[in-house]
Design a protein around this motif. Structure first.
Motif, short mmCIF file in Angstrom:
data_model
loop_
_atom_site.label_atom_id
_atom_site.label_comp_id
_atom_site.label_asym_id
_atom_site.label_seq_id
_atom_site.Cartn_x
_atom_site.Cartn_y
_atom_site.Cartn_z
N LEU A 174 76.33 52.89 51.97
CA LEU A 174 75.78 52.81 50.62
C LEU A 174 75.47 51.36 50.25
O LEU A 174 74.32 50.97 50.20
CB LEU A 174 76.72 53.46 49.60
N ARG A 175 76.49 50.56 49.96
CA ARG A 175 76.37 49.11 49.79
C ARG A 175 77.71 48.53 50.22
O ARG A 175 78.73 49.21 50.09
CB ARG A 175 76.14 48.73 48.31
N GLU A 201 81.58 44.58 43.42
CA GLU A 201 81.30 46.00 43.20
C GLU A 201 82.28 46.60 42.18
O GLU A 201 81.91 47.48 41.41
CB GLU A 201 81.41 46.77 44.52
N GLY A 210 78.15 39.42 39.25
CA GLY A 210 77.10 39.24 40.24
C GLY A 210 77.15 40.24 41.36
O GLY A 210 77.87 41.25 41.28
N ALA A 211 76.39 39.97 42.41
CA ALA A 211 76.33 40.88 43.56
C ALA A 211 76.00 40.06 44.80
O ALA A 211 75.47 38.95 44.71
CB ALA A 211 75.25 41.93 43.34
N ILE A 254 73.81 40.26 48.09
CA ILE A 254 72.72 41.03 48.66
C ILE A 254 72.41 40.53 50.08
O ILE A 254 73.01 39.55 50.53
CB ILE A 254 71.46 41.01 47.76
N ARG A 255 71.49 41.20 50.73
CA ARG A 255 71.12 40.88 52.11
C ARG A 255 70.76 39.40 52.25
O ARG A 255 70.07 38.85 51.39
CB ARG A 255 69.91 41.76 52.49
N ASP A 261 68.82 36.14 53.06
CA ASP A 261 67.36 36.02 52.88
C ASP A 261 66.60 36.09 54.21
O ASP A 261 65.46 36.51 54.25
CB ASP A 261 66.99 34.77 52.08
N LEU A 316 67.59 37.98 56.72
CA LEU A 316 67.89 39.34 57.21
C LEU A 316 68.83 39.41 58.41
O LEU A 316 69.16 40.48 58.87
CB LEU A 316 66.60 40.08 57.59
N ASN A 320 74.42 36.82 50.29
CA ASN A 320 73.45 36.13 49.44
C ASN A 320 73.82 36.39 47.98
O ASN A 320 73.52 37.46 47.44
CB ASN A 320 72.08 36.71 49.82
N TYR A 335 73.84 36.79 44.24
CA TYR A 335 72.79 36.98 43.24
C TYR A 335 73.40 37.25 41.87
O TYR A 335 74.41 37.95 41.75
CB TYR A 335 71.89 38.18 43.62
N PHE A 367 72.05 37.04 37.36
CA PHE A 367 70.96 36.69 36.43
C PHE A 367 71.08 35.23 36.02
O PHE A 367 72.18 34.67 36.00
CB PHE A 367 71.01 37.60 35.21
#
Lengths: 235, 81
Positions: A57-58, A94, A100-101, A103-104, A106, A108, A146, A148, A150
């Motif tokens: 999922l994540r 999570e 924040g989070a 993510i993949r 940059d 890859l 990565n 992330y 706002f």
């Protein structure tokens, strides 16, 4: 002082963390199985690296609903020390314990190498053995590191000194080239405003003996030892 | 007679969140000569089968979509029934 290291199905740095605490730091430590709910009177909980629940999922998304996390979340909210390393950091974001989070990357690719970290804030229980601006050589091993968030939340983190570690070069310069995954502002580790919950992508537990290539990760564990020694003296 | 209902939950990265996978797929399209495609965003979807007599199903679908299937920090979801 006692550490608890959580083992999720798919954790693979739990033994590294356990060994760093027990054999190098010389403190008490126990594994905490994901299906249990008892933190066994641990003073510090480590959520280790790995691929909990296969990263399905994540990263970290399934782990947050495991029985042990109910207890860890309650412990953290009541001020208990909880740190997440790599996959553990992903579990913390999570779970909503850190903002924040992750993510993949940059580019890859999965990145497994030594990097340099600048200690931006040494006024935490996790970094007090370092001086501000100290450069630590510590490995990373992740595909989704990565950071992330706002723009406004990044500003809040910056303004509050919640960014504890940043990726840098060997001289401590925070540059685009030294950023291994595309994290905003080279963020490698953050802490909550209360200062008890820390998440970081690099692996201090993998840099605690000369044979491993660096002992800089010891600063992390020694800081915690120092913080608890001060706590017990101070009552 | 069907004893189940179905719903599909589509999860997409929010606007502005970097989608390295989409960027890479787009680059590949350009290399293949498809230069009419301006950008690619990747995402995922989940097919849910639901008991036909389940109560408050809409509410439950929203709950699982926001609590588990998507991460509200970086993703949006839409439900199709």
């Amino acid at each position: 002082m006692k550490f608890g290291v959580v083992t999720f199905p798919g954790s693979n740095c739990d033994y590294d963390a356990y060994s760093a605490v027990k054999h190098v730091l010389g403190e008490d430590v126990e594994f905490l199985w994901h299906k249990t709910t008892d933190l066994l009177n641990s003073d510090v909980i480590i959520l280790p690296g790995g691929f909990s629940y296969g990263d399905y999922l994540r990263s970290g998304a399934i782990a947050k609903f495991s029985p042990i996390m109910d207890s860890v979340i309650k412990f953290a909210i009541s001020g208990g020390y909880v740190c997440g390393i790599c996959n553990g950091f992903q579990v913390l974001t999570e779970s909503g314990l850190l903002p924040g989070a992750l993510i993949r990357n940059d580019h890859l690719r999965f990145s497994c190498k030594y990097v340099y970290l600048k200690v931006e804030n040494n006024q935490t229980a996790y970094t007090s053995a370092s001086k501000p601006g100290d450069v630590l050589k510590i490995p990373i091993a992740h595909g989704e590191g990565n950071y992330y968030n706002f723009e406004g939340d990044i500003k809040t983190l910056e303004d509050n000194g919640q960014i504890v570690y940043r990726y840098c070069d060997s001289e401590g310069n925070v540059t685009k080239e030294s950023n291994p995954n595309g994290s905003i502002n080279n963020i490698a580790g953050i802490i909550n405003t209360e200062g008890n919950i820390l998440g970081m992508m690099p692996h201090p537990e993998r840099a605690v003996e000369p044979i491993l290539g660096s002992v800089d990760g010891l600063k992390f564990f020694e800081s915690l030892k120092l913080a608890f020694a001060n706590l017990s003296i101070g009552g | 007679m069907s004893t189940q209902n179905k719903a599909v939950v589509y999860v997409r990265l929010k606007e502005g969140v970097l989608d390295p996978q989409g960027v890479t797929i787009h680059k590949s399209l350009q290399q293949m000569g498809y230069d009419d495609f301006v950008s690619v965003r990747s995402g995922k979807f989940f097919e849910l089968e639901i008991k036909a007599d389940a109560a408050d199903m809409d509410k439950k679908i929203e709950e699982v979509s926001s609590k588990l299937l998507s991460n509200p920090v970086i993703e949006n979801y839409t439900v199709e029934k």
